[in-house]
Design a protein around this motif. Structure first.
Motif, PDB file in Angstrom:
ATOM      1  N   TYR A  80      64.705  45.512  89.141  1.00 33.13           N
ATOM      2  CA  TYR A  80      64.242  44.775  87.945  1.00 33.13           C
ATOM      3  C   TYR A  80      63.102  43.829  88.278  1.00 33.13           C
ATOM      4  O   TYR A  80      62.251  43.557  87.435  1.00 33.13           O
ATOM      5  CB  TYR A  80      65.442  44.091  87.272  1.00 33.13           C
ATOM      6  N   LYS A  81      63.055  43.340  89.528  1.00 35.02           N
ATOM      7  CA  LYS A  81      61.919  42.522  89.960  1.00 35.02           C
ATOM      8  C   LYS A  81      60.689  43.422  90.058  1.00 35.02           C
ATOM      9  O   LYS A  81      59.619  43.098  89.555  1.00 35.02           O
ATOM     10  CB  LYS A  81      62.248  41.892  91.325  1.00 35.02           C
ATOM     11  N   LYS A  82      60.887  44.577  90.684  1.00 35.25           N
ATOM     12  CA  LYS A  82      59.762  45.491  90.940  1.00 35.25           C
ATOM     13  C   LYS A  82      59.139  45.995  89.637  1.00 35.25           C
ATOM     14  O   LYS A  82      57.926  45.991  89.490  1.00 35.25           O
ATOM     15  CB  LYS A  82      60.304  46.675  91.766  1.00 35.25           C
ATOM     16  N   PHE A  83      59.969  46.421  88.694  1.00 33.01           N
ATOM     17  CA  PHE A  83      59.400  47.062  87.499  1.00 33.01           C
ATOM     18  C   PHE A  83      59.244  46.133  86.308  1.00 33.01           C
ATOM     19  O   PHE A  83      58.407  46.373  85.446  1.00 33.01           O
ATOM     20  CB  PHE A  83      60.239  48.281  87.100  1.00 33.01           C
ATOM     21  N   TYR A  84      60.064  45.080  86.238  1.00 35.63           N
ATOM     22  CA  TYR A  84      60.029  44.247  85.026  1.00 35.63           C
ATOM     23  C   TYR A  84      59.884  42.758  85.329  1.00 35.63           C
ATOM     24  O   TYR A  84      59.984  41.937  84.425  1.00 35.63           O
ATOM     25  CB  TYR A  84      61.300  44.514  84.187  1.00 35.63           C
ATOM     26  N   ASP A  85      59.691  42.428  86.612  1.00 35.76           N
ATOM     27  CA  ASP A  85      59.511  41.040  87.035  1.00 35.76           C
ATOM     28  C   ASP A  85      60.654  40.126  86.566  1.00 35.76           C
ATOM     29  O   ASP A  85      60.419  39.026  86.070  1.00 35.76           O
ATOM     30  CB  ASP A  85      58.147  40.506  86.530  1.00 35.76           C
ATOM     31  N   VAL A  86      61.867  40.637  86.680  1.00 30.91           N
ATOM     32  CA  VAL A  86      63.043  39.860  86.266  1.00 30.91           C
ATOM     33  C   VAL A  86      63.984  39.739  87.469  1.00 30.91           C
ATOM     34  O   VAL A  86      64.192  40.716  88.199  1.00 30.91           O
ATOM     35  CB  VAL A  86      63.769  40.570  85.095  1.00 30.91           C
ATOM     36  N   ASP A  87      64.512  38.533  87.673  1.00 27.80           N
ATOM     37  CA  ASP A  87      65.461  38.341  88.782  1.00 27.80           C
ATOM     38  C   ASP A  87      66.853  38.782  88.357  1.00 27.80           C
ATOM     39  O   ASP A  87      67.396  38.271  87.376  1.00 27.80           O
ATOM     40  CB  ASP A  87      65.521  36.846  89.167  1.00 27.80           C
ATOM     41  N   VAL A  88      67.413  39.711  89.100  1.00 24.42           N
ATOM     42  CA  VAL A  88      68.807  40.126  88.872  1.00 24.42           C
ATOM     43  C   VAL A  88      69.512  40.039  90.227  1.00 24.42           C
ATOM     44  O   VAL A  88      69.042  40.620  91.217  1.00 24.42           O
ATOM     45  CB  VAL A  88      68.881  41.574  88.318  1.00 24.42           C
ATOM     46  N   ALA A  89      70.607  39.297  90.275  1.00 21.01           N
ATOM     47  CA  ALA A  89      71.333  39.144  91.541  1.00 21.01           C
ATOM     48  C   ALA A  89      72.279  40.318  91.736  1.00 21.01           C
ATOM     49  O   ALA A  89      72.737  40.937  90.767  1.00 21.01           O
ATOM     50  CB  ALA A  89      72.123  37.831  91.511  1.00 21.01           C
ATOM     51  N   GLY A  90      72.599  40.600  93.010  1.00 17.12           N
ATOM     52  CA  GLY A  90      73.529  41.694  93.315  1.00 17.12           C
ATOM     53  C   GLY A  90      74.855  41.534  92.587  1.00 17.12           C
ATOM     54  O   GLY A  90      75.460  42.511  92.143  1.00 17.12           O
ATOM     55  N   LYS A  91      75.313  40.279  92.437  1.00 18.87           N
ATOM     56  CA  LYS A  91      76.613  40.083  91.778  1.00 18.87           C
ATOM     57  C   LYS A  91      76.549  40.332  90.263  1.00 18.87           C
ATOM     58  O   LYS A  91      77.587  40.351  89.596  1.00 18.87           O
ATOM     59  CB  LYS A  91      77.178  38.696  92.082  1.00 18.87           C
ATOM     60  N   GLN A  92      75.350  40.552  89.744  1.00 15.03           N
ATOM     61  CA  GLN A  92      75.203  40.916  88.327  1.00 15.03           C
ATOM     62  C   GLN A  92      75.080  42.433  88.145  1.00 15.03           C
ATOM     63  O   GLN A  92      74.678  42.912  87.087  1.00 15.03           O
ATOM     64  CB  GLN A  92      73.961  40.217  87.746  1.00 15.03           C
ATOM     65  N   VAL A  93      75.443  43.169  89.189  1.00 16.62           N
ATOM     66  CA  VAL A  93      75.316  44.632  89.173  1.00 16.62           C
ATOM     67  C   VAL A  93      76.655  45.261  89.540  1.00 16.62           C
ATOM     68  O   VAL A  93      77.300  44.820  90.487  1.00 16.62           O
ATOM     69  CB  VAL A  93      74.263  45.089  90.221  1.00 16.62           C
ATOM     70  N   VAL A  94      77.070  46.280  88.796  1.00 17.37           N
ATOM     71  CA  VAL A  94      78.177  47.119  89.255  1.00 17.37           C
ATOM     72  C   VAL A  94      77.644  48.541  89.382  1.00 17.37           C
ATOM     73  O   VAL A  94      76.937  49.035  88.497  1.00 17.37           O
ATOM     74  CB  VAL A  94      79.414  47.037  88.320  1.00 17.37           C
ATOM     75  N   VAL A  95      77.930  49.165  90.531  1.00 16.49           N
ATOM     76  CA  VAL A  95      77.486  50.534  90.791  1.00 16.49           C
ATOM     77  C   VAL A  95      78.570  51.478  90.266  1.00 16.49           C
ATOM     78  O   VAL A  95      79.753  51.293  90.577  1.00 16.49           O
ATOM     79  CB  VAL A  95      77.255  50.736  92.305  1.00 16.49           C
ATOM     80  N   THR A  96      78.149  52.449  89.471  1.00 17.94           N
ATOM     81  CA  THR A  96      79.122  53.291  88.753  1.00 17.94           C
ATOM     82  C   THR A  96      78.871  54.783  88.996  1.00 17.94           C
ATOM     83  O   THR A  96      77.802  55.169  89.483  1.00 17.94           O
ATOM     84  CB  THR A  96      79.023  53.030  87.233  1.00 17.94           C
ATOM     85  N   ASN A  97      79.853  55.560  88.607  1.00 18.03           N
ATOM     86  CA  ASN A  97      79.785  57.000  88.765  1.00 18.03           C
ATOM     87  C   ASN A  97      78.874  57.580  87.665  1.00 18.03           C
ATOM     88  O   ASN A  97      79.341  58.110  86.666  1.00 18.03           O
ATOM     89  CB  ASN A  97      81.219  57.531  88.624  1.00 18.03           C
TER      90      ASN A  97
END
Ligand SMILES: Cc1ncc(COP(=O)(O)O)c(C=O)c1O
Length: 391
Positions: A80-97
């Motif tokens: 999200y930083k790379k494509f949209y210049d937005v900070d997203v922390a790892g703890k705001q992400v869940v990896v799913t199937n």
């Protein structure tokens, strides 16, 4: 056997019904070109495959954290930083199937019985059923081809009630390819924020956007209103990794923790090997992603040149994804009075497999995928034109 009552709200996948019929005809020796596929025809990039092999050789084959290994969650945040210049922390992400599990678990985590979910139509086949399985009520918001199959704030205002819990956005869209500009997305999100409606933004095709459009995202709204906006994405379409099952959801941490809990009691972590491959994809070179996007754009142009010449067929040019969604209702007749019977007839007589628009809440249309090489596409479109009677 008595099955659970909750199954009464779901219907079998129409896309799978098409593949089953195509397989049956192929088994009888008929030649069928399938334009019904929802996946890139390219191979997963070599460095991603190598990372998976290395993970196996290094015995990275045990359970991992349910929500994903920390470095992968961080790499998704960095997307999200790379494509949209937005900070997203790892703890705001869940990896799913896959993106599919992200959406399924999202609805399980946010809906109470009777909560309404606004779903713009034409919609991706699974949204209404996922909502219903979570006890929610899908509220279909129809859009018009003349409006490029996009909703606007007035549509939300009209459809919203005191029970409306969330809006599903899908840009670029499966099945229409409709792609919102950032300004259009902003207006929709603002309307939802005003009305206290959550937004779940399915951005699985965000890397497949064609000139003059540019990718847009709800990410900036997540930054300012994390408790109201959730975003799902994955690597299936951008990295040609449909079979690997790698998706994610970005949301504020209480929701991520809830998703983690549901996942821990159902599927646990995404395959450890896939996670290493996904890390290699997200942190490695992106030139193949761009090459695939450019190839899809060229095919989109070719397909639209051909369909544009079909009399009475309305088909807004898809600005993203890899589907065209022509309105072929002018060719309905006594033999094929709807999209299901038309698709059956075209499969049997023209040897072309398409998905009936009924499956996407748009019975005047059929969906065709252009995730096939140009020569095969030309052959299939010529057969389709002849079968319809436009040629
Ligand atoms: C609009 C949309 N959302 C989500 C998905 C799910 O993708 P996956 O579960 O393969 O990551 C798909 C797959 O076809 C899709 O078209």
């Amino acid at each position: 056997m008595r099955l659970a009552e909750r199954l009464q709200v779901v219907k079998p996948s129409a896309t799978l019904a098409v593949s089953a019929k195509a397989m049956e005809l192929k088994a009888q020796g008929k030649k069928i070109i399938s334009l019904s596929v929802g996946e890139p025809d390219f191979n997963t990039p070599a460095h991603v495959r190598e990372a998976a092999k290395a993970a196996i050789d290094q015995n990275f084959t045990r359970y991992t954290q349910v929500a994903g290994i920390p470095e992968l969650r961080a790499a998704v945040g960095a997307y999200y930083k790379k494509f949209y210049d937005v900070d997203v922390a790892g703890k705001q992400v869940v990896v799913t199937n896959g993106g599919k599990q992200a959406l399924y678990n999202y609805f399980q985590c946010v809906l109470n019985p009777g909560d309404e979910v606004l779903i713009p139509a034409p919609y991706w086949v699974s949204y209404p059923d996922m909502v219903a399985l979570a006890g929610g009520v899908p509220v279909i918001v129809d859009t018009l081809a003349e409006h490029g199959y996009k909703i606007n704030p007035a549509d939300i205002m009209r459809a919203a009630t005191a029970k409306t819990r969330c809006l599903v956005l899908n840009s670029p869209s499966n099945p229409t390819g409709a792609t919102y500009t950032q300004a259009e997305l902003d207006l929709l999100v603002e309307t939802c924020l005003d009305k206290g409606i959550l937004v779940i933004s399915d951005e699985i095709y965000d890397q497949l956007v064609y000139a003059p459009n540019t990718p847009a995202s709800c990410a900036k709204w997540f930054a300012s209103h994390p408790e109201h906006i959730a975003i799902t994405n994955g690597l299936a379409k951008s990295f040609a990794m449909t079979g690997w099952r790698m998706g994610w959801l970005v949301a504020h941490t209480p929701l991520i923790d809830a998703m983690d809990m549901v996942q821990s009691q159902s599927t646990s972590n995404v395959c450890s090997i896939v996670q290493k491959a996904a890390l290699a994809a997200l942190t490695g070179p992106w030139d193949e992603v761009e090459a695939m996007r450019a190839a899809f754009e060229q095919r989109r142009n070719m397909v639209m040149d051909i369909i544009g010449g079909w009399k009475g067929v309305v088909c807004p040019s898809p600005a993203g994804a890899f589907y065209a969604f022509p309105d072929v209702s002018r060719y309905y007749d006594h033999r094929s009075p709807d999209s299901v019977s038309l698709c059956n007839r075209l499969m049997e007589e023209a040897g072309v497999a398409l998905v009936p628009g009924e499956a996407f809440g748009a019975p005047r249309c059929v969906r065709l995928s252009f995730a096939l090489d140009e020569a095969t596409l030309r052959t299939a479109l010529a057969a389709m034109a002849q079968g319809l009677g436009v040629a």
